[in-house]
Design an enzyme around this catalytic site. Structure first.
Site, PDB file in Angstrom:
ATOM      1  N   ARG A  44      40.619 -48.645  38.532  1.00 19.41           N
ATOM      2  CA  ARG A  44      39.556 -47.628  38.637  1.00 19.41           C
ATOM      3  C   ARG A  44      39.618 -46.979  40.011  1.00 19.41           C
ATOM      4  O   ARG A  44      39.495 -45.762  40.158  1.00 19.41           O
ATOM      5  CB  ARG A  44      38.178 -48.270  38.390  1.00 19.41           C
ATOM      6  CG  ARG A  44      38.007 -48.779  36.955  1.00 19.41           C
ATOM      7  CD  ARG A  44      36.562 -49.113  36.644  1.00 19.41           C
ATOM      8  NE  ARG A  44      36.085 -50.353  37.236  1.00 19.41           N
ATOM      9  CZ  ARG A  44      36.127 -51.552  36.658  1.00 19.41           C
ATOM     10  NH1 ARG A  44      36.631 -51.677  35.442  1.00 19.41           N
ATOM     11  NH2 ARG A  44      35.651 -52.622  37.271  1.00 19.41           N
ATOM     12  N   LYS A 134      22.018 -38.878  41.594  1.00 18.90           N
ATOM     13  CA  LYS A 134      21.975 -38.351  40.222  1.00 18.90           C
ATOM     14  C   LYS A 134      21.248 -39.299  39.285  1.00 18.90           C
ATOM     15  O   LYS A 134      21.370 -40.526  39.402  1.00 18.90           O
ATOM     16  CB  LYS A 134      23.395 -38.143  39.707  1.00 18.90           C
ATOM     17  CG  LYS A 134      23.429 -37.672  38.247  1.00 18.90           C
ATOM     18  CD  LYS A 134      24.826 -37.638  37.676  1.00 18.90           C
ATOM     19  CE  LYS A 134      24.877 -38.515  36.437  1.00 18.90           C
ATOM     20  NZ  LYS A 134      26.132 -38.382  35.687  1.00 18.90           N
ATOM     21  N   LYS A 217      20.940 -30.043  36.695  1.00 17.36           N
ATOM     22  CA  LYS A 217      22.225 -30.219  35.989  1.00 17.36           C
ATOM     23  C   LYS A 217      21.982 -30.218  34.483  1.00 17.36           C
ATOM     24  O   LYS A 217      21.769 -31.276  33.875  1.00 17.36           O
ATOM     25  CB  LYS A 217      22.883 -31.522  36.444  1.00 17.36           C
ATOM     26  CG  LYS A 217      24.188 -31.835  35.737  1.00 17.36           C
ATOM     27  CD  LYS A 217      24.990 -32.910  36.457  1.00 17.36           C
ATOM     28  CE  LYS A 217      26.176 -33.331  35.620  1.00 17.36           C
ATOM     29  NZ  LYS A 217      27.137 -34.155  36.345  1.00 17.36           N
TER      30      LYS A 217
HETATM   31  P1  13P Z   1      30.685 -34.566  31.688  1.00 14.63           P
HETATM   32  O1  13P Z   1      31.035 -33.299  32.430  1.00 14.63           O
HETATM   33  O2  13P Z   1      31.879 -35.326  31.207  1.00 14.63           O
HETATM   34  O3  13P Z   1      29.646 -34.316  30.629  1.00 14.63           O
HETATM   35  O4  13P Z   1      30.022 -35.545  32.740  1.00 14.63           O
HETATM   36  C1  13P Z   1      29.064 -35.038  33.590  1.00 14.63           C
HETATM   37  C2  13P Z   1      28.069 -36.068  33.907  1.00 14.63           C
HETATM   38  O5  13P Z   1      27.835 -36.363  35.055  1.00 14.63           O
HETATM   39  C3  13P Z   1      27.341 -36.723  32.804  1.00 14.63           C
HETATM   40  O6  13P Z   1      26.273 -37.454  33.312  1.00 14.63           O
END
Ligand code: 13P
Length: 336
Positions: A44, A134, A217
């Site tokens: 990872r 986030k 987002k």
């Molecule tokens: P994706 O762009 O693969 O949807 O992932 C973004 C993300 O942070 C999901 O929580």
């Protein structure tokens, strides 16, 4: 300009976007197993270290979201991952929710958890170099869902998280994701996404969150992945812009979209048209996971020592997305 607003602008101005490399170990295991690479902490790290050392990081990426395991790891050169990220001029972010669990009394829906002990965890992440965070709320969609209960409870959690993150002098990414799974139309997605986003802002305001110090987002407005509707990129961009114009308060500086299962090209093309037609004052950029890493991961899995091949693919994808974040992308540029 507030300290938080400065952080936001550093992350998303001038076509810069966010690399969402914060897959949990469970999700990363799925991604690695899909390309036949064993999911060990070393593997990872190796993949993430390879892309984070790419040359395009400097010019295109304003922020990288990490998972707890990665923010604590050191590269093979002995640098911490947050130091590697800041050496390219980007800021480190951290996923702080602990995942979406079954919502009591609406068992087919999810509530995101992770508020307990969050204040203390944020202090620790700040010391490790994080300047933004986030939290993802996730909503399934159908005639009946998301229910009022899911809309309300996830908005409440996102607001409590945001208030705590700002108290710790970091910027919260507020991510309410209406999933694309289903046979619903784009108009249904529009209606449900608008409801979800509006409720998030009601709660953010109630919790006295400084809206100039957040990044929203959201998902784009798409038809479900099993829908018979064919929706053009032009329609996606128009509906997405209209939805955000009607549901996001003006103080919010910007939006960074998730890719949510779109292909790399779809996610790039849609973002490009959104920017071409953007008459709002919101910055519109990307915060992609799969749409930035999918091809790079495939190439890397063929020879995990061939860092250059992995970086070439990643650099190309990131540059295309940064062009799209300025409305300057075209198909022709994909093949140059
Ligand atoms: P994706 O762009 O693969 O949807 O992932 C973004 C993300 O942070 C999901 O929580």
């Amino acid at each position: 300009m507030s300290e938080l607003n400065k952080i936001v602008l550093k992350i998303i101005s001038n076509g810069k976007g966010i690399l969402a490399a914060d897959e949990s170990n469970a999700t990363m295991t799925k991604r690695l197993e899909s390309v036949n690479v064993p999911s060990t902490p070393e593997n990872r790290l190796l993949f993430r270290e390879s892309i984070l050392s790419s040359e395009s990081m400097k010019e295109c990426i304003g922020g990288v979201i990490l998972y707890d395991e990665t923010i604590n790891q050191k590269t093979s050169f002995g640098k911490s991952i947050p130091d590697l990220i800041s050496s390219s001029g980007a800021l480190t972010g951290i996923k702080v929710d602990t995942g979406a669990k079954e919502l009591a009394n609406s068992s087919e829906e999810k509530i995101t958890e992770g508020l307990d002990g969050l204040r203390e965890r944020l202090k620790k992440y700040y010391k490790l170099g994080a300047r933004f965070a986030k939290w993802r709320g996730v909503y399934s969609i159908s005639e009946e869902y998301p229910s009022k209960l899911a809309i309300y409870s996830n908005a409440h959690a996102l607001a409590r998280y945001s208030a705590l993150v700002q108290e710790s002098r970091m910027v919260p990414i507020v991510e309410p994701e209406v999933l694309m799974d289903g046979d619903h139309s784009a108009d249904t997605c529009y209606k449900k996404t608008s409801e979800v986003i509006k409720k998030c802002f009601d709660e953010l305001i109630l919790h006295k969150v400084d809206l100039s110090g957040i990044i929203l987002k959201p998902n784009m407005i798409l038809a479900g992945n099993r829908s018979k509707d064919k929706v053009s990129s032009k329609e996606v961009s128009q509906k997405t812009l209209q939805c955000l114009k009607n549901s996001v308060p003006n103080e919010v500086p910007g939006v960074s979209f998730l890719s949510g299962g779109q292909s790399e090209i779809e996610a790039t093309e849609n973002l490009n048209l959104i920017n071409k037609n953007n008459k709002t004052k919101f910055i519109m950029t990307y915060s992609y996971g799969r749409a930035l890493q999918q091809s790079a991961l495939k190439i890397w899995s063929k020879n995990t020592k061939d860092i250059e091949a992995t970086q070439n693919i990643f650099n190309h994808r990131v540059k295309m997305c940064t062009l799209a974040a300025q409305g300057k992308w075209s198909y022709e540029l994909e093949n140059q």
